[in-house]
Design a protein around this motif. Structure first.
Motif, PDB file in Angstrom:
ATOM      1  N   GLN A  66       3.191 -15.103   6.365  1.00  0.00           N
ATOM      2  CA  GLN A  66       2.921 -13.874   5.643  1.00  0.00           C
ATOM      3  C   GLN A  66       3.898 -13.802   4.481  1.00  0.00           C
ATOM      4  N   GLY A  76      -4.873 -11.494   5.297  1.00  0.00           N
ATOM      5  CA  GLY A  76      -3.658 -10.684   5.258  1.00  0.00           C
ATOM      6  C   GLY A  76      -2.419 -11.476   4.909  1.00  0.00           C
ATOM      7  N   TRP A  94       1.571  -9.294   3.123  1.00  0.00           N
ATOM      8  CA  TRP A  94       1.732  -8.340   4.224  1.00  0.00           C
ATOM      9  C   TRP A  94       3.096  -7.675   4.165  1.00  0.00           C
ATOM     10  N   VAL A 149      -3.174  -2.751   7.157  1.00  0.00           N
ATOM     11  CA  VAL A 149      -2.383  -2.938   8.392  1.00  0.00           C
ATOM     12  C   VAL A 149      -2.808  -1.913   9.428  1.00  0.00           C
TER      13      VAL A 149
END
Length: 415
Positions: free
Chosen positions: A3, A405, A408, A415
Motif C-alpha cells: 500500500q 486500494g 491507502w 476504506v
C-alpha cells in the motif's frame, strides 16, 4: 501487495505539516514514496506556474515572484509542502480574494495505480481531475502542478491588534461584533482577510488588506474596532507582497531543498462554521469559558478562527467544480496542541484538551480536510470532509482508477 503513501499532506512525513502521520502508512508493510527531488518551479508568459510535487511554499512564493512578479495563494508556513496542501484546500487571508490554492490548479501530472502517467485538466481526464482536487491522496501520485497565478500586488496592508479580554462574557460579545463585521457588505469585501487567535486573557487578531493604508485606517479599522476593548497594541504597515508574507509568517521564506528537519508532535482538530448558522452567543460563551478555565494550565496550544466566507469571498464561489465540499463556510477553526516532552508519551491529556475546544462549540459542524483528525474513524472523517453525493462520486472514481486500494491510508476514500 504494497500500500503506497505518496509524500503529500495529509499523508506526508517529511515534506509538509502532517496532522496524522499517515505518511508511515498506518500499518506495517506500507511503502512511502518521497517527492523531494521534484522541486522545480517555473512560470510561463500566461502566468501559469509549473511546480514540482515536492516543492515547499516559501520556495514557490519566492521563485514565482522573482521570475515574473507573480503571486499564488497558499498557506501560512513556508516549510509546508505543496502536495496535499494544494489538493485538499490551501488557505490564507488572501483566499477571500483569490480562492483556495486548490482553486488555482489548472493541471496535474499524475501517476495512477496501474502505472500510467496522465495530464489531468478540466478537459482531459476530467473525472480524475475533479477527484484530485479534494482527495488526491486516494487517487494517485502527483509529480507536477500547474497553477494559474495572480499578478503580485504592488503592496499589501498587514495589520495586527492585541486586544485584552477581561472575562469570557467580554470575549463572547467581542467576537459577536467581529462576526457581524465579517458579514457587513457595506464595510468588508474580498480585499480583507483576517483571523482571531484567542488566549485566556486576550485576542490576537491579524489580517491583510489589498488596498491602500489610508482607506484601511479610515474605513475598515474603525468599524472593526467599534465596541471592542481598547487594543493593548496595534501594528499597521504597508509592505511588498513577499515582505507581507514573511511578516505574517514570522520567518524567512526560502527553505532548504533537502535536510528539512522541523517537526512537532501535536494533535489538531478543525471546525467549519456555515454562513447559514454563524457562531451563537451561547456557543461562544461556552468556548471562551473553556479557554479561560483550561487554557492557562495547558502548554503549547493555540486556536485560530479564520474568516472564509462573507461578502464577495471567492472561496465560496469557485470558478471550477471540485471534490472539495466546504463551499458555504463562514469560519474555519483550527485547534492545535503539542504533546509536551514531560508527558512521556501520554497523549491523552493533549487530545482531551483539543476535543474540549471542539465540544464547547457543540456538534454538527464539518471539518477542514487539511487538518486531519486521526481520532476519527474512516466513516466519521468522510462525514466531516465531504457531502454524501461528493463522497459517493469519489468512491466510484476510486473503484475505476485504483480498484485494489494501492493508495491507502486509514481515512482514504473507500476504506
Amino acid at each position: 501487495m504494497y500500500q503506497v503513501q505518496s509524500y503529500a499532506e495529509p499523508n506526508q512525513k517529511a515534506e509538509s505539516k502532517n496532522s496524522a502521520s499517515y505518511s508511515s502508512g498506518g500499518q506495517n508493510g506500507s511503502m512511502v514514496i518521497s517527492l523531494q527531488a521534484f522541486q522545480t518551479v517555473s512560470v510561463n508568459g500566461k502566468g501559469v506556474a509549473r511546480v514540482g510535487g515536492g516543492a515547499r511554499l516559501g520556495n514557490i512564493a519566492t521563485s514565482i515572484y522573482n521570475q515574473r512578479k507573480r503571486a499564488l495563494l497558499h498557506g501560512v508556513c513556508p516549510g509546508v509542502g505543496i502536495g496535499g496542501h494544494a489538493t485538499h484546500g490551501g488557505y490564507w487571508y488572501s483566499s477571500r480574494r483569490w480562492g483556495l490554492t486548490l482553486d488555482t490548479i489548472v493541471g496535474l501530472d499524475v501517476v495512477l495505480a496501474n502505472g500510467s502517467f496522465i495530464h489531468a485538466t478540466t478537459t482531459s481526464y476530467t473525472e480524475i481531475f475533479w477527484a484530485l482536487r479534494g482527495a488526491a491522496d486516494s487517487i494517485g501520485i502527483f509529480t507536477t502542478f500547474y497553477f494559474q497565478t495572480q499578478a503580485a500586488p504592488d503592496s499589501v496592508v498587514n495589520w495586527v491588534y492585541k486586544i485584552p479580554m477581561a472575562n469570557p462574557n467580554v470575549a463572547a460579545n467581542s467576537f459577536l461584533h467581529i462576526q457581524s463585521f465579517a458579514i457587513n457588505a457595506s464595510v468588508i469585501d474580498d480585499r480583507t482577510g483576517f483571523g482571531v487567535t484567542p488566549s485566556p486573557s486576550s485576542f490576537h487578531i491579524s489580517g491583510t488588506y489589498h488596498g491602500d493604508e489610508a482607506t484601511f485606517r479610515s474605513k475598515i479599522a474603525p468599524e472593526f474596532l467599534r465596541t471592542l476593548p481598547t487594543p493593548a497594541s496595534t501594528k499597521i504597515k504597508t509592505l511588498s507582497w513577499l515582505d507581507s508574507l514573511a511578516d505574517m509568517w514570522g520567518r524567512p521564506l526560502p527553505q532548504p531543498l533537502s535536510g528539512y528537519n522541523e517537526h512537532d508532535g501535536f494533535y489538531a482538530k478543525s471546525i467549519l462554521v456555515p454562513e447559514t448558522a454563524p457562531l451563537s452567543p451561547s456557543a461562544l460563551l461556552r468556548y471562551f469559558t473553556y479557554i479561560a478555565t483550561n487554557g492557562s494550565s495547558t502548554p503549547g496550544w493555540f486556536s485560530e478562527l479564520n474568516l472564509l466566507g462573507g461578502p464577495a469571498s471567492r472561496i465560496n464561489k469557485p470558478q471550477f467544480s471540485s471534490a472539495y465540499s466546504a463551499r458555504d463556510s463562514l469560519w474555519v477553526l483550527q485547534h492545535y496542541a503539542t504533546v509536551p516532552s514531560s508527558a512521556n508519551g501520554d497523549t491523552r491529556p493533549t487530545i482531551d484538551f483539543v476535543n474540549g475546544l471542539n465540544d464547547a462549540l457543540g456538534m454538527g459542524y464539518g471539518g477542514y480536510p487539511n487538518y486531519v483528525d486521526p481520532e476519527l474513524s474512516a466513516s466519521q472523517a468522510y462525514a466531516v470532509s465531504f457531502s454524501q453525493s461528493v463522497y459517493e462520486r469519489l468512491v466510484s472514481i476510486k473503484k475505476v482508477v485504483d480498484p485494489e486500494g494501492l493508495f491507502w491510508n486509514p481515512q482514504a476514500v473507500g476504506v
